[in-house]
Design an enzyme around this catalytic site. Structure first.
Site, mmCIF file in Angstrom:
data_model
loop_
_atom_site.group_PDB
_atom_site.id
_atom_site.type_symbol
_atom_site.label_atom_id
_atom_site.label_comp_id
_atom_site.label_asym_id
_atom_site.label_seq_id
_atom_site.Cartn_x
_atom_site.Cartn_y
_atom_site.Cartn_z
ATOM 1 N N LEU A 1 2.473 6.705 -4.778
ATOM 2 C CA LEU A 1 3.651 7.298 -5.430
ATOM 3 C C LEU A 1 3.315 8.603 -6.148
ATOM 4 O O LEU A 1 4.223 9.295 -6.608
ATOM 5 C CB LEU A 1 4.281 6.295 -6.403
ATOM 6 C CG LEU A 1 4.887 5.051 -5.737
ATOM 7 C CD1 LEU A 1 5.404 4.073 -6.781
ATOM 8 C CD2 LEU A 1 6.024 5.433 -4.787
ATOM 9 N N ASP B 1 0.778 2.535 3.738
ATOM 10 C CA ASP B 1 -0.095 3.641 3.305
ATOM 11 C C ASP B 1 0.718 4.939 3.201
ATOM 12 O O ASP B 1 0.237 6.019 3.559
ATOM 13 C CB ASP B 1 -1.299 3.822 4.241
ATOM 14 C CG ASP B 1 -2.393 4.675 3.595
ATOM 15 O OD1 ASP B 1 -2.261 5.056 2.419
ATOM 16 O OD2 ASP B 1 -3.381 4.976 4.296
ATOM 17 N N HIS C 1 2.409 14.310 0.812
ATOM 18 C CA HIS C 1 1.620 15.493 0.483
ATOM 19 C C HIS C 1 2.508 16.719 0.463
ATOM 20 O O HIS C 1 3.414 16.859 1.299
ATOM 21 C CB HIS C 1 0.493 15.707 1.500
ATOM 22 C CG HIS C 1 -0.645 14.749 1.327
ATOM 23 N ND1 HIS C 1 -1.403 14.698 0.179
ATOM 24 C CD2 HIS C 1 -1.139 13.797 2.150
ATOM 25 C CE1 HIS C 1 -2.321 13.751 0.305
ATOM 26 N NE2 HIS C 1 -2.180 13.183 1.488
ATOM 27 N N HIS D 1 0.842 -1.210 0.000
ATOM 28 C CA HIS D 1 0.000 0.000 0.000
ATOM 29 C C HIS D 1 0.872 1.254 0.000
ATOM 30 O O HIS D 1 1.228 1.776 1.051
ATOM 31 C CB HIS D 1 -0.911 -0.026 1.239
ATOM 32 C CG HIS D 1 -2.023 0.968 1.195
ATOM 33 N ND1 HIS D 1 -3.260 0.708 1.719
ATOM 34 C CD2 HIS D 1 -2.092 2.226 0.679
ATOM 35 C CE1 HIS D 1 -4.041 1.763 1.540
ATOM 36 N NE2 HIS D 1 -3.353 2.702 0.920
ATOM 37 N N HIS E 1 -5.590 -0.948 5.590
ATOM 38 C CA HIS E 1 -5.421 -0.153 6.817
ATOM 39 C C HIS E 1 -6.508 -0.333 7.880
ATOM 40 O O HIS E 1 -7.240 0.597 8.197
ATOM 41 C CB HIS E 1 -5.247 1.331 6.504
ATOM 42 C CG HIS E 1 -6.156 1.884 5.420
ATOM 43 N ND1 HIS E 1 -7.508 1.705 5.421
ATOM 44 C CD2 HIS E 1 -5.863 2.614 4.318
ATOM 45 C CE1 HIS E 1 -8.019 2.306 4.354
ATOM 46 N NE2 HIS E 1 -7.043 2.863 3.671
#
Lengths: 425, 308
Positions: A59, A303, A307, A56, A230
């Site tokens: 990219l 995960d 950002h 998970h 998750h």
């Protein structure tokens, strides 16, 4: 092709030995090997693990190359001990066609730091309305087997049933982001004492538990494979435990951050702690840790969600959810599980490789095995500095924390991707 | 003295009492012919309002001006990440202008906390999302103390949409600190989970307004937005008014000395009837006047007016 002689390494905590990597495989193993011309790696005190596999990873390429690219994310992965990552489909454009998944797959090959296995979207544009061309993605050069609308739940039960059924034709698996959207409208953090105090709209655990309960029943009904992304709550663990006891073909992942951090982090209102599903309570953490040990939860998946600064340096409600994870996952696993090397290899390499169908990965370093492995210094402690991250983004929730373990070297098919703790390219 | 006022939890009993006592002195100024003190001469107070709130903004503006501060009104209405400047850039702009205090109203819970990390001056939370509104709680406490002579031991009933109310959160925190007993009343859909554990352990929750009225010293009605019924928090405005609205009959079941409060703006006929709002028990207009005195006290104490 280079060959490497790794000296005095402890394979999964066993007595020190030597490993010779040649022609992409572990050619020999045993104490006192000699290999003229091989590059010698002094691994005194280091532990060798099968290269980690992340089921998970975000990219961000194509679309948000300012936050991450396949290359920068691959580098972060290699530095975290990974040799394979599964790239989530919520790019822009969405990875819902053979063209986009092949592009991501090709970018991964060009970067050459880890194997990048694209995940395809379940529905066109992640819109949850009609199936994407799952078969075309499966038949493409990217050979997609995992499909996920991650970031969005496949909420329509009929569509979820169809997706589960359809992918049986090519042994596919649906990875569900379990979140009943009607129960999480406007949700900002775990619903509980802290959300009440902070005046942030709650994301109730039942929104996750209800979808997992529904989906294990659907998977059971149609005899398909379901993977739950998750998992974040204690209640979900119990639903999974019962389903597995009945023989439902379900697997589940937990993220490093859900094993370590609680919703109390939100008290800073710093959106670096904003993530979906949200950080939950100490009770949930205890249940997730126990489930990871007893196998109700099969794997750790990061995960990893980079950002851009402006998407986090703002009001909590306006920030995007997600955290970095690739470069810190093994340290969190060590912190949470201790030096249980076999368990770590099982949860972070062998099982995720098996779920994803990555046959070249998840093999313990032994003669004849593909030379995908990583060397860890378990005695090291490092203080996390976001500025040192190889990711293009800086949104790690572990800044200034001291964490155990450091990746010293990683090998992909016998070639070093990381040496002396640094990426080779 | 604290530097920022972001939450009712920032105030211990001594600090809160000091603010209320200072507010009483400030109220005396309002009775003079010249309603102005030189305390904050040369200091700059910025009103940074991301949400419309004429009454709160005017109240802070009057408070700052009565203390002779320079007031800049910065209306950033409709601002969001998508359009306009980021909160951080606005903060850096205000910082460069030398703002000594920033009074901020924002639709996002926690925005004042973020702002406090980016400016050197004092940040005063004038209402953030569904989080807090600490100066409202202070003016409510001031009003109760003026009318009833004390706060310790008072039974305060807060009625309505506690889930979305920043006024309720700040009042629970401050009133508990000052020794009052708070009971929250409303439909279960509008009472947030774990409220007592989240805010103040002694807080009670009751779903039956009639049960708590006979022992109340203060009944504080919260504004209930009609659009909540479209979200299924309750079936209709009429049913809400019937179960949780304060009308004359209910008011007469309160003890003779008990008062009725409302932070405004009211929905007459929804949570409160005109008979109650306009009765002598109602403190609604006093609350507005007390708001200026309390905000003068907050600005004066936070900006160190007493040290100059």
């Amino acid at each position: 092709m280079n060959s490497y002689l790794i000296r005095n390494v402890s394979v999964l905590g066993a007595a020190p030995t030597d490993l010779l990597l040649r022609d992409g495989v572990v050619a020999e193993a045993g104490p006192g090997l000699s290999a003229p011309g091989a590059t010698v790696v002094d691994a005194d005190g280091l532990v060798a693990l099968p290269g980690l596999v992340d089921l998970h990873t975000h990219l961000r390429e194509p679309g948000r190359e300012d936050a991450e690219t396949v290359e920068t994310g691959s580098r972060a992965a290699a530095l975290g001990g990974y040799t394979a990552v599964c790239a989530m489909a919520n790019t822009s454009p969405v990875a819902d066609t053979a063209g986009v998944v092949e592009q991501v797959w090709r970018l991964g090959r060009e970067a050459g730091l880890v194997d990048v296995q694209p995940i395809g979207a379940v529905t066109v544009g992640l819109a949850g309305e009609r199936l994407a061309e799952l078969g075309a993605m499966a038949d493409s050069a990217a050979r997609v087997r995992i499909f996920s609308d991650d970031g969005h739940c496949v909420a329509d039960p009929r569509l979820m049933r169809r997706a589960l059924e359809y992918v049986k034709a090519f042994d596919g698996i649906i990875a569900q982001h379990a979140e009943e959207p009607r129960l999480t409208e406007g949700a900002q953090m775990h619903e509980g004492e802290v959300s009440t105090r902070l005046g942030l709209t709650g994301w109730p655990a039942v929104a996750e538990e209800a979808i997992i309960a529904r989906d294990v029943l659907l998977a059971e009904h149609v005899g398909s494979r379901l993977h739950v992304c998750h998992v974040s709550c204690a209640g979900s663990v119990e639903v999974l435990r019962q389903a597995k006891a009945r023989g439902v073909r379900v697997t589940a992942e937990v993220t490093p951050h859900h094993l370590l951090l609680t919703d109390a982090r939100a008290e800073t209102y710093d959106p670096v702690y904003k993530v979906n599903p949200p950080l939950r309570t100490a009770t949930d953490i205890a249940a997730l840790r126990a489930a990871l040990v007893d196998g109700v939860i099969d794997i750790i998946a990061t995960d990893h969600a980079p950002h851009a600064v402006e998407d986090k340096e703002c009001e909590w409600a306006y920030a995007r959810p997600g955290m970095l994870g690739l470069e810190t996952a093994l340290s969190i696993a060590l912190d949470v599980l201790g030096p249980e090397w076999d368990l770590i290899a099982e949860r972070m390499s062998r099982t995720p490789a098996r779920i994803a169908g990555l046959t070249e990965h998840g093999h313990d370093p032994a003669p004849g095995a593909p030379a995908n492995l990583t060397l860890v210094d378990p005695a090291a402690r490092r203080v996390i500095d976001p500025a040192e991250s190889a990711s293009r983004s800086r949104n790690t929730p572990y800044a200034r924390m001291a964490l155990p373990g450091r990746i010293v070297a990683t090998f992909l098919r016998g070639e070093a991707t990381v040496l002396d703790g640094k990426a080779v390219k | 003295m604290i530097r920022h006022l972001l939450s009712g939890a920032d105030l211990d009993a001594d600090t809160a009492t000091q603010i209320l006592d200072t507010a009483a002195e400030m109220a005396a100024v309002a009775g003079r012919e010249v309603k102005k003190l030189p305390a904050l001469r040369g200091r700059t107070v910025v009103n940074l309002f991301y949400e419309d709130s004429t009454r709160t903004r005017i109240s802070f503006e009057a408070a700052a001006k009565r203390l002779s501060a320079d007031v800049i009104n910065f209306s950033a209405k409709g601002s969001s990440v998508a359009k306009g400047e980021s909160l951080k850039d606005t903060a850096l702009t205000l910082q460069a202008m030398g703002a000594d205090a920033v009074v901020v109203r924002h639709s996002a819970s926690g925005a004042p906390h973020r702002l406090a990390g980016w400016v050197d001056g004092s940040v005063i939370n004038a209402g953030d999302g569904t989080h807090e509104h600490p100066t409202q709680a202070l003016l409510d406490a001031y009003t109760m103390r003026s009318r009833l002579g004390r706060l310790a031991g008072l039974s305060v009933v807060v009625v309505g949409d506690v889930l979305h109310s920043r006024v309720a959160r700040s009042n629970v925190l401050l009133l508990s600190t000052l020794g009052a007993k708070v009971t929250l009343v409303g439909p279960p859909t509008l009472i947030p989970v774990d409220i007592a554990a989240a805010l103040a352990p002694g807080t009670d929750v009751c779903y039956d307004l009639d049960a708590v009225l006979p022992s109340a010293d203060v009944v504080m009605m919260l504004r209930v937005q009609r659009e909540r019924m479209n979200d299924s928090y309750f079936p209709s405005a009429r049913e809400y008014a019937r179960r949780y609205g304060l009308d004359g009959a209910r008011m007469r079941r309160m003890p003779g000395h008990a008062i009725v409060m409302h932070p405004g703006p009211m929905n007459r006929g929804m949570e409160i009837t005109p008979e109650v709002a306009d009765s002598p028990r109602s403190t609604i207009v006093e609350q507005v006047a007390n708001g200026v005195s309390v905000r003068m006290a907050v600005l004066y104490l936070l900006l160190g007016g007493n040290n100059r």
